[in-house]
Design a protein around this motif. Structure first.
Motif, PDB file in Angstrom:
ATOM      1  N   LEU A  15       0.826  -1.214   0.000  1.00  0.00           N
ATOM      2  CA  LEU A  15       0.000   0.000   0.000  1.00  0.00           C
ATOM      3  C   LEU A  15       0.855   1.257   0.000  1.00  0.00           C
ATOM      4  CD1 LEU A  15      -2.937  -0.916   2.402  1.00  0.00           C
ATOM      5  CD2 LEU A  15      -3.209   0.370   0.282  1.00  0.00           C
ATOM      6  N   VAL A  16       1.895   1.275   0.836  1.00  0.00           N
ATOM      7  CA  VAL A  16       2.805   2.426   0.874  1.00  0.00           C
ATOM      8  C   VAL A  16       3.407   2.652  -0.511  1.00  0.00           C
ATOM      9  CG1 VAL A  16       4.981   3.322   1.785  1.00  0.00           C
ATOM     10  CG2 VAL A  16       3.365   2.196   3.327  1.00  0.00           C
ATOM     11  N   ALA A  17       3.933   1.578  -1.102  1.00  0.00           N
ATOM     12  CA  ALA A  17       4.579   1.692  -2.409  1.00  0.00           C
ATOM     13  C   ALA A  17       3.593   2.156  -3.475  1.00  0.00           C
ATOM     14  CB  ALA A  17       5.188   0.350  -2.801  1.00  0.00           C
ATOM     15  N   HIS A  18       2.371   1.617  -3.441  1.00  0.00           N
ATOM     16  CA  HIS A  18       1.389   1.984  -4.462  1.00  0.00           C
ATOM     17  C   HIS A  18       0.957   3.441  -4.341  1.00  0.00           C
ATOM     18  CE1 HIS A  18      -1.867   1.719  -7.318  1.00  0.00           C
ATOM     19  NE2 HIS A  18      -2.710   2.144  -6.393  1.00  0.00           N
ATOM     20  N   LEU A  19       0.735   3.916  -3.128  1.00  0.00           N
ATOM     21  CA  LEU A  19       0.327   5.315  -2.956  1.00  0.00           C
ATOM     22  C   LEU A  19       1.423   6.255  -3.445  1.00  0.00           C
ATOM     23  CD1 LEU A  19      -1.503   5.351   0.510  1.00  0.00           C
ATOM     24  CD2 LEU A  19      -2.498   5.359  -1.784  1.00  0.00           C
ATOM     25  N   LEU A  20       2.675   5.925  -3.183  1.00  0.00           N
ATOM     26  CA  LEU A  20       3.781   6.759  -3.650  1.00  0.00           C
ATOM     27  C   LEU A  20       3.943   6.662  -5.166  1.00  0.00           C
ATOM     28  CD1 LEU A  20       6.398   5.928  -0.855  1.00  0.00           C
ATOM     29  CD2 LEU A  20       5.134   8.075  -1.110  1.00  0.00           C
ATOM     30  N   LYS A  21       3.895   5.432  -5.690  1.00  0.00           N
ATOM     31  CA  LYS A  21       4.086   5.205  -7.125  1.00  0.00           C
ATOM     32  C   LYS A  21       2.968   5.848  -7.940  1.00  0.00           C
ATOM     33  CE  LYS A  21       6.140   2.855 -10.568  1.00  0.00           C
ATOM     34  NZ  LYS A  21       7.562   3.041 -10.943  1.00  0.00           N
ATOM     35  N   SER A  22       1.722   5.648  -7.514  1.00  0.00           N
ATOM     36  CA  SER A  22       0.595   6.189  -8.275  1.00  0.00           C
ATOM     37  C   SER A  22       0.559   7.712  -8.240  1.00  0.00           C
ATOM     38  CB  SER A  22      -0.730   5.617  -7.748  1.00  0.00           C
ATOM     39  OG  SER A  22      -0.945   5.994  -6.398  1.00  0.00           O
ATOM     40  N   ALA A  23       1.241   8.311  -7.242  1.00  0.00           N
ATOM     41  CA  ALA A  23       1.319   9.768  -7.150  1.00  0.00           C
ATOM     42  C   ALA A  23       2.536  10.320  -7.894  1.00  0.00           C
ATOM     43  CB  ALA A  23       1.353  10.209  -5.692  1.00  0.00           C
ATOM     44  N   GLY A  24       3.288   9.437  -8.556  1.00  0.00           N
ATOM     45  CA  GLY A  24       4.416   9.888  -9.347  1.00  0.00           C
ATOM     46  C   GLY A  24       5.728   9.999  -8.596  1.00  0.00           C
ATOM     47  N   LYS A  25       5.792   9.494  -7.385  1.00  0.00           N
ATOM     48  CA  LYS A  25       7.043   9.541  -6.617  1.00  0.00           C
ATOM     49  C   LYS A  25       7.995   8.445  -7.116  1.00  0.00           C
ATOM     50  CE  LYS A  25       5.400  12.718  -3.831  1.00  0.00           C
ATOM     51  NZ  LYS A  25       5.931  14.103  -3.827  1.00  0.00           N
ATOM     52  N   PRO A  26       9.312   8.705  -7.140  1.00  0.00           N
ATOM     53  CA  PRO A  26      10.272   7.671  -7.542  1.00  0.00           C
ATOM     54  C   PRO A  26      10.437   6.646  -6.416  1.00  0.00           C
ATOM     55  CG  PRO A  26      11.447   9.663  -6.915  1.00  0.00           C
ATOM     56  CD  PRO A  26       9.977   9.991  -6.832  1.00  0.00           C
ATOM     57  N   VAL A  27       9.869   5.480  -6.574  1.00  0.00           N
ATOM     58  CA  VAL A  27       9.871   4.492  -5.493  1.00  0.00           C
ATOM     59  C   VAL A  27      10.313   3.131  -6.020  1.00  0.00           C
ATOM     60  CG1 VAL A  27       7.409   3.992  -5.824  1.00  0.00           C
ATOM     61  CG2 VAL A  27       8.486   3.424  -3.652  1.00  0.00           C
ATOM     62  N   SER A  87       4.026  -8.121  -9.679  1.00  0.00           N
ATOM     63  CA  SER A  87       5.417  -8.389  -9.310  1.00  0.00           C
ATOM     64  C   SER A  87       5.603  -8.155  -7.818  1.00  0.00           C
ATOM     65  CB  SER A  87       6.360  -7.471 -10.100  1.00  0.00           C
ATOM     66  OG  SER A  87       7.717  -7.729  -9.768  1.00  0.00           O
ATOM     67  N   ASN A  88       6.698  -8.710  -7.288  1.00  0.00           N
ATOM     68  CA  ASN A  88       7.099  -8.427  -5.916  1.00  0.00           C
ATOM     69  C   ASN A  88       8.192  -7.370  -5.874  1.00  0.00           C
ATOM     70  OD1 ASN A  88       8.916 -10.118  -7.167  1.00  0.00           O
ATOM     71  ND2 ASN A  88       9.116 -11.543  -5.467  1.00  0.00           N
ATOM     72  N   LEU A  89       8.487  -6.792  -7.035  1.00  0.00           N
ATOM     73  CA  LEU A  89       9.468  -5.710  -7.129  1.00  0.00           C
ATOM     74  C   LEU A  89       8.863  -4.552  -7.908  1.00  0.00           C
ATOM     75  CD1 LEU A  89      12.447  -4.675  -6.785  1.00  0.00           C
ATOM     76  CD2 LEU A  89      12.881  -5.650  -9.054  1.00  0.00           C
ATOM     77  N   ILE A  90       8.902  -3.377  -7.327  1.00  0.00           N
ATOM     78  CA  ILE A  90       8.487  -2.155  -8.016  1.00  0.00           C
ATOM     79  C   ILE A  90       9.749  -1.329  -8.247  1.00  0.00           C
ATOM     80  CG2 ILE A  90       7.144  -0.022  -7.843  1.00  0.00           C
ATOM     81  CD1 ILE A  90       5.154  -1.536  -6.103  1.00  0.00           C
ATOM     82  N   LEU A  91       9.902  -0.833  -9.454  1.00  0.00           N
ATOM     83  CA  LEU A  91      11.114  -0.103  -9.818  1.00  0.00           C
ATOM     84  C   LEU A  91      10.835   1.381  -9.987  1.00  0.00           C
ATOM     85  CD1 LEU A  91      12.493  -2.695 -12.364  1.00  0.00           C
ATOM     86  CD2 LEU A  91      13.511  -2.114 -10.160  1.00  0.00           C
TER      87      LEU A  91
END
Length: 468
Positions: A129-141, A154-158
């Protein structure tokens, strides 16, 4: 340890969820990657498609030739799930530089701003959830996760191209004290219930392990601490910059107006400075609402707007095998979950009850580990008693040898469900066809997931009158 001079990476146990995420990261960074695992799986098939060389034979001559010519340039990463008598493990220990997965992940977190999510349960969903909220908002995560996210498969987000600003989200695993090798700038602790007593010995020791993890957090960083975990750990938590309490009924960050609906939970986020009302979370469960509270608070702190959070929460599709709904046909409801601890089972079944209060609830549970079954037998029986009908499979041993007298049958005695039985995996489909469940939940961290596709196909194809 640094990665200087390393030109290739070999993974012992590459099919594990944490190992495969790390393998994918090295592959993305341009390293040739190979690995060994005991048996093929859908995940190892994906790794091979991504260009990794895999073997399923525990033999020295199974190592790809290009990984044998210059051993000093090869990093071998291993997991404690590999048996100590493994031929490959002993060979690599004698001739290569070999590091545990936790050590290598720790080196990566040392180079980036890291948000680490720990806890006996809830860490995979919360970190995703943390990663998705940051990623969907355009943050480099970048995110190393303990499950396959539905949004990214995936189990890895780039991240994007800018490594300097990258936020690393990592699941901090307490097994084998792995999380004590991380370098978190901020952290979440979702729960602190006893588990892995085969590693820690007793409850007080694992609680001290969580305290040690908290003390690793950067002194200027924040700690998001779930209410009951804080109560269990006490006040001696080091000098972290700021503790932010959260929980469904917390005096700090909490949720209000929670409404359980089929396939969705609606709630209001009540933060320290922000309130966001009418959020829609399409991964049901009271526990997932609680997980979302920590993720939202972190996202707000990193500049994600309320509108972006609302959209991110609504678009989050969860993690495979975490309250994963495979059939939502009335009277043919099927949910699969990774729950393998009494508290996880209790959280899952309580949420299912809230969503489908009038329908008969059937649970198929595969206990995971002989030691965990022995240590929490009473808790398992109590939590499984929330179902109307309980089906137990044999214990999945994973890394353990059998313990005399420890079987699934020892749980059956204390279960207070209307109907309870013990069968083997080969009997499951016949049992379901006879039982005709209205709401079915499969649970466990072993190989019960191999049954899920067949059960899902059957639940979605059968005809049954709509349940009122």
């Amino acid at each position: 340890m640094t990665f200087k001079g390393i030109n290739k990476v070999f993974f012992l146990g590459i099919g594990g969820i944490g190992m495969s995420a790390l393998a994918r990261w090295f592959r993305h960074e341009g390293y040739p990657v190979a690995g060994y695992d005991k048996t093929p799986s859908p995940l190892t098939n994906e790794l091979e498609k991504e260009g990794m060389i895999l073997t399923f034979e525990d033999r020295v001559d199974a190592i790809p030739f290009e990984f044998t010519t210059q051993p000093e340039e090869v990093l071998v990463v291993w997991t404690p799930a590999i048996p100590k008598d493994s031929i490959l493990l002993n060979f690599f220990q004698a001739h290569y530089q070999i590091k545990k997965r936790s050590e290598v992940l720790g080196m990566i977190t040392k180079d980036f701003y890291t948000i680490a999510v720990a806890g006996t349960h809830g860490k995979t969903s919360t970190s995703s959830l943390v990663a998705h909220l940051l990623k969907s908002a355009g943050k480099p995560v970048a995110a190393f996760l303990g499950g396959i996210t539905q949004n990214y498969n995936s189990n890895l987000i780039l991240p994007g191209k800018s490594k300097e600003e990258t936020l690393v989200v990592v699941e901090a695993d307490e097994f084998d004290r792995s999380f004590l090798r991380l370098h978190p700038n901020e952290a979440v602790l979702t729960s602190a219930d006893p588990d892995h007593l085969d590693i820690y010995g007793d409850e007080s020791t694992i609680l001290e392990g969580f305290r040690e993890f908290i003390r690793l957090v950067d002194k200027k960083g924040k700690l998001y601490l779930q209410s009951h975990a804080w109560y269990r750990l006490g006040e001696n938590l080091g000098t972290v910059g700021g503790i932010r309490e959260y929980g469904l009924r917390s005096n700090g960050i909490h949720a209000e107006n929670i409404i359980a609906k089929p396939g969705m939970f609606q709630f209001d986020f009540m933060g320290i400075k922000n309130q966001i009302k009418g959020l829609e979370l399409h991964i049901p469960g009271f526990h997932n609402v609680e997980n979302a509270l920590a993720a939202i608070a972190i996202a707000l702190d990193h500049g994600v707007t309320e509108d972006q959070i609302r959209a991110g929460i609504k678009s989050f599709r969860g993690v495979k095998r975490r309250f994963e709904i495979h059939s939502s046909i009335p009277g043919n409801i099927y949910i699969d979950d990774y729950a393998h601890h009494p508290e996880e089972i209790k959280a899952c079944l309580s949420s299912v009850r809230a969503m489908y209060p009038t329908q008969r609830l059937t649970v198929i549970f595969q206990p995971h580990l002989f030691t965990r079954t022995r240590d929490f037998a009473e808790g398992f029986s109590d939590s499984l008693s929330l179902a109307d009908e309980v089906v137990l499979l044999d214990i999945y041993p994973a890394r353990e040898l059998p313990i005399p007298g420890v079987t699934s049958e020892m749980l059956l005695v204390g279960i207070q469900a209307n109907k309870k039985t013990l069968i083997n995996k080969a009997q499951v489909m016949d049992y379901l066809k006879e039982s005709q469940p209205e709401v079915l939940v499969t649970m466990g961290a072993g190989d019960i997931d191999r049954l899920v596709p067949g059960i899902a196909d059957w639940m979605n194809s059968r005809t049954k009158p709509t349940v009122a």
